[in-house]
Design a protein around this motif. Sequence first.
Motif, PDB file in Angstrom:
ATOM      1  N   VAL A 124       1.188  -0.645   0.007  1.00 55.92           N
ATOM      2  CA  VAL A 124      -0.468   0.152  -0.261  1.00 55.92           C
ATOM      3  C   VAL A 124       0.526   1.457   0.162  1.00 55.92           C
ATOM      4  O   VAL A 124       0.580   2.273  -0.772  1.00 55.92           O
ATOM      5  CB  VAL A 124      -1.386   0.072   0.923  1.00 55.92           C
ATOM      6  N   ASN A 125       1.541   1.044   0.894  1.00 51.92           N
ATOM      7  CA  ASN A 125       2.598   2.370   1.225  1.00 51.92           C
ATOM      8  C   ASN A 125       3.360   2.408  -0.366  1.00 51.92           C
ATOM      9  O   ASN A 125       3.452   3.624  -1.254  1.00 51.92           O
ATOM     10  CB  ASN A 125       3.536   2.366   2.698  1.00 51.92           C
ATOM     11  N   HIS A 126       4.153   1.111  -1.162  1.00 52.67           N
ATOM     12  CA  HIS A 126       4.440   1.501  -2.323  1.00 52.67           C
ATOM     13  C   HIS A 126       3.478   2.326  -3.145  1.00 52.67           C
ATOM     14  O   HIS A 126       3.718   3.414  -3.651  1.00 52.67           O
ATOM     15  CB  HIS A 126       4.830   0.964  -2.877  1.00 52.67           C
ATOM     16  N   LEU A 127       2.607   1.622  -3.505  1.00 55.05           N
ATOM     17  CA  LEU A 127       1.621   2.627  -4.160  1.00 55.05           C
ATOM     18  C   LEU A 127       1.515   3.505  -4.075  1.00 55.05           C
ATOM     19  O   LEU A 127       1.540   5.098  -5.162  1.00 55.05           O
ATOM     20  CB  LEU A 127      -0.276   1.921  -4.766  1.00 55.05           C
ATOM     21  N   ILE A 219      -7.386   6.609  -5.681  1.00 56.18           N
ATOM     22  CA  ILE A 219      -6.143   6.011  -5.584  1.00 56.18           C
ATOM     23  C   ILE A 219      -6.812   6.627  -3.800  1.00 56.18           C
ATOM     24  O   ILE A 219      -5.593   5.785  -2.936  1.00 56.18           O
ATOM     25  CB  ILE A 219      -5.652   6.335  -6.167  1.00 56.18           C
ATOM     26  N   LYS A 220      -7.087   7.261  -3.753  1.00 58.58           N
ATOM     27  CA  LYS A 220      -6.743   8.101  -2.175  1.00 58.58           C
ATOM     28  C   LYS A 220      -7.437   7.578  -1.102  1.00 58.58           C
ATOM     29  O   LYS A 220      -7.099   6.762  -0.242  1.00 58.58           O
ATOM     30  CB  LYS A 220      -7.518   9.604  -1.737  1.00 58.58           C
ATOM     31  N   GLU A 221      -8.583   6.672  -1.538  1.00 57.22           N
ATOM     32  CA  GLU A 221     -10.015   6.017  -1.126  1.00 57.22           C
ATOM     33  C   GLU A 221      -9.645   4.924  -0.639  1.00 57.22           C
ATOM     34  O   GLU A 221      -9.140   4.296   1.175  1.00 57.22           O
ATOM     35  CB  GLU A 221     -10.828   5.800  -1.563  1.00 57.22           C
ATOM     36  N   VAL A 222      -8.842   4.237  -1.100  1.00 59.73           N
ATOM     37  CA  VAL A 222      -7.596   3.078  -0.916  1.00 59.73           C
ATOM     38  C   VAL A 222      -6.447   3.414  -0.117  1.00 59.73           C
ATOM     39  O   VAL A 222      -6.059   2.684   0.671  1.00 59.73           O
ATOM     40  CB  VAL A 222      -8.153   2.154  -2.285  1.00 59.73           C
ATOM     41  N   LEU A 223      -5.935   3.570  -0.582  1.00 67.18           N
ATOM     42  CA  LEU A 223      -4.480   3.656  -0.353  1.00 67.18           C
ATOM     43  C   LEU A 223      -4.338   4.302   1.013  1.00 67.18           C
ATOM     44  O   LEU A 223      -2.889   4.296   1.880  1.00 67.18           O
ATOM     45  CB  LEU A 223      -3.176   4.019  -1.584  1.00 67.18           C
ATOM     46  N   HIS A 224      -5.191   5.627   1.089  1.00 67.72           N
ATOM     47  CA  HIS A 224      -4.350   6.718   2.105  1.00 67.72           C
ATOM     48  C   HIS A 224      -5.855   6.720   3.053  1.00 67.72           C
ATOM     49  O   HIS A 224      -5.168   6.478   4.668  1.00 67.72           O
ATOM     50  CB  HIS A 224      -4.832   7.862   1.475  1.00 67.72           C
ATOM     51  N   ASP A 225      -7.266   5.897   3.067  1.00 66.79           N
ATOM     52  CA  ASP A 225      -8.092   6.879   4.129  1.00 66.79           C
ATOM     53  C   ASP A 225      -8.606   5.371   4.442  1.00 66.79           C
ATOM     54  O   ASP A 225      -8.289   4.142   5.553  1.00 66.79           O
ATOM     55  CB  ASP A 225      -9.243   6.883   3.318  1.00 66.79           C
ATOM     56  N   GLU A 226      -8.597   3.861   3.459  1.00 65.72           N
ATOM     57  CA  GLU A 226      -9.552   2.880   3.963  1.00 65.72           C
ATOM     58  C   GLU A 226      -8.992   1.630   4.483  1.00 65.72           C
ATOM     59  O   GLU A 226      -8.427   1.540   5.548  1.00 65.72           O
ATOM     60  CB  GLU A 226     -10.434   1.983   2.619  1.00 65.72           C
ATOM     61  N   ILE A 227      -7.560   1.134   3.273  1.00 68.53           N
ATOM     62  CA  ILE A 227      -6.906   0.023   3.659  1.00 68.53           C
ATOM     63  C   ILE A 227      -6.147   0.142   4.693  1.00 68.53           C
ATOM     64  O   ILE A 227      -6.215  -0.804   5.943  1.00 68.53           O
ATOM     65  CB  ILE A 227      -6.244  -0.281   2.544  1.00 68.53           C
ATOM     66  N   PRO A 228      -5.489   1.519   5.115  1.00 73.19           N
ATOM     67  CA  PRO A 228      -4.979   1.491   6.429  1.00 73.19           C
ATOM     68  C   PRO A 228      -5.070   1.801   7.800  1.00 73.19           C
ATOM     69  O   PRO A 228      -4.365   0.959   8.628  1.00 73.19           O
ATOM     70  CB  PRO A 228      -3.876   2.842   5.814  1.00 73.19           C
ATOM     71  N   GLN A 260      -9.860  -3.913  -3.578  1.00 72.07           N
ATOM     72  CA  GLN A 260      -9.440  -2.837  -3.302  1.00 72.07           C
ATOM     73  C   GLN A 260      -8.287  -2.126  -3.861  1.00 72.07           C
ATOM     74  O   GLN A 260      -8.244  -1.336  -4.798  1.00 72.07           O
ATOM     75  CB  GLN A 260      -9.789  -2.723  -1.925  1.00 72.07           C
ATOM     76  N   LEU A 261      -7.244  -3.697  -3.721  1.00 71.73           N
ATOM     77  CA  LEU A 261      -5.937  -3.181  -4.063  1.00 71.73           C
ATOM     78  C   LEU A 261      -5.661  -2.768  -5.845  1.00 71.73           C
ATOM     79  O   LEU A 261      -5.038  -1.821  -6.603  1.00 71.73           O
ATOM     80  CB  LEU A 261      -4.616  -4.319  -3.188  1.00 71.73           C
ATOM     81  N   MET A 262      -6.481  -4.101  -6.450  1.00 73.98           N
ATOM     82  CA  MET A 262      -6.328  -3.740  -8.168  1.00 73.98           C
ATOM     83  C   MET A 262      -7.499  -2.576  -8.509  1.00 73.98           C
ATOM     84  O   MET A 262      -6.868  -1.962  -9.192  1.00 73.98           O
ATOM     85  CB  MET A 262      -7.375  -5.181  -8.200  1.00 73.98           C
ATOM     86  N   ALA A 263      -8.554  -2.053  -7.823  1.00 80.19           N
ATOM     87  CA  ALA A 263      -9.098  -1.045  -8.378  1.00 80.19           C
ATOM     88  C   ALA A 263      -7.559   0.179  -8.186  1.00 80.19           C
ATOM     89  O   ALA A 263      -8.323   1.296  -8.854  1.00 80.19           O
ATOM     90  CB  ALA A 263      -9.983  -0.830  -7.118  1.00 80.19           C
ATOM     91  N   ALA A 264      -7.268   0.511  -7.553  1.00 84.95           N
ATOM     92  CA  ALA A 264      -6.620   1.291  -6.811  1.00 84.95           C
ATOM     93  C   ALA A 264      -5.223   1.314  -8.220  1.00 84.95           C
ATOM     94  O   ALA A 264      -4.929   2.730  -8.716  1.00 84.95           O
ATOM     95  CB  ALA A 264      -5.758   1.532  -5.464  1.00 84.95           C
ATOM     96  N   GLN A 265      -4.761  -0.308  -8.696  1.00 84.62           N
ATOM     97  CA  GLN A 265      -4.179   0.325  -8.966  1.00 84.62           C
ATOM     98  C   GLN A 265      -4.179  -0.110 -10.299  1.00 84.62           C
ATOM     99  O   GLN A 265      -3.423   0.980 -11.546  1.00 84.62           O
ATOM    100  CB  GLN A 265      -3.196  -1.119  -9.722  1.00 84.62           C
ATOM    101  N   GLY A 266      -5.192   0.055 -10.782  1.00 83.22           N
ATOM    102  CA  GLY A 266      -6.490   0.709 -12.133  1.00 83.22           C
ATOM    103  C   GLY A 266      -6.227   1.230 -12.465  1.00 83.22           C
ATOM    104  O   GLY A 266      -6.269   1.904 -13.510  1.00 83.22           O
ATOM    105  N   ALA A 267      -6.760   2.890 -11.452  1.00 78.98           N
ATOM    106  CA  ALA A 267      -6.224   3.879 -11.173  1.00 78.98           C
ATOM    107  C   ALA A 267      -4.983   4.236 -11.686  1.00 78.98           C
ATOM    108  O   ALA A 267      -5.560   5.797 -12.401  1.00 78.98           O
ATOM    109  CB  ALA A 267      -7.467   4.386  -9.877  1.00 78.98           C
TER     110      ALA A 267
END
Length: 290
Positions: A124-127, A219-228, A260-267
């Motif tokens: 997550v941090n890397h993305l 990108i922000k919703e998944v990597l910054h807010d939800e998964i952490p 969720q990670l796949m969605a973030a990577q796609g975005a």
Amino acid sequence: MNILSEDGKSVINLKSWDEVFERPGFKRGVNPTEVKLKRIIGKYDFSDANHCGLSSCNTSHKKGYLVVCSSNIETNIGHKCGKKHFGVDFNELERTFRKDINVRNARENIQRRSGELDFIRERVNHLWRAEGLELFCKVRDLKFSKKGLTGALRVKLERRAKSGDEKVYESVKASEADIVLEEDKLKRELTDSEKQQLRVNVPIGIIYGVRAFNSFSVIKEVLHDEIPTLLDELDELDTAQLTDTQLLNWSKRLNGIDTQLMAAQGAIEDCRRLLVDSNISFIKQHEHLI
């Protein structure tokens, strides 16, 4: 076949009929009129068939259940046998068994995901740090900054982002070949007036990564807010204190991480494609056609 322990938290794996028959409490030829079902402890699907454990059946089958009867007798019965001889009791035990299996799988899934915390955090941090944050900000500014795009163009791009339609067409006067195709389609000849008015759409280019115009927020919703936030909660989780329903809900939430990670990577990929200078120039140049 996986057999549930008495508390439903661990399993014993049986790989063959011989291992079933060698269990201390197992018995063949059980009279269903003399026993009462207590619990279903396993569901089997072996490659070879064997006889049902009920004396009134004895039918060979590959699929069925390992059950515990009164006096702690174990035997194997098929699905149809269970319903025929034990009716409502069997149906209730079957539902309980399915729930117990689901809860046990949920508990194992949570434990497995707990062991992957460091790996998931690193991913997550890397993305987010590598390019997720930068791309999110650039597309956000492109969409909302007054220096970015006109209001009308924003509306058009939002519409295309929702539909995923990347191709841009221009309406041109029909060629002789186009006229022939239209006449073949209509099964008649066109009038001179119809030929003069006939126009066709020809592709002139593609808006690459147009979905990013809306999906960038993922990108922000998944990597910054939800998964952490989810991982921080998981780090403090005590599964021993959770109810069955809570275990199932937690397992479902954790199963969504990969999606969720796949969605973030796609975005991120869409944003990268959208922000290419030549792509932005094409969008602005052909605003009237978008």
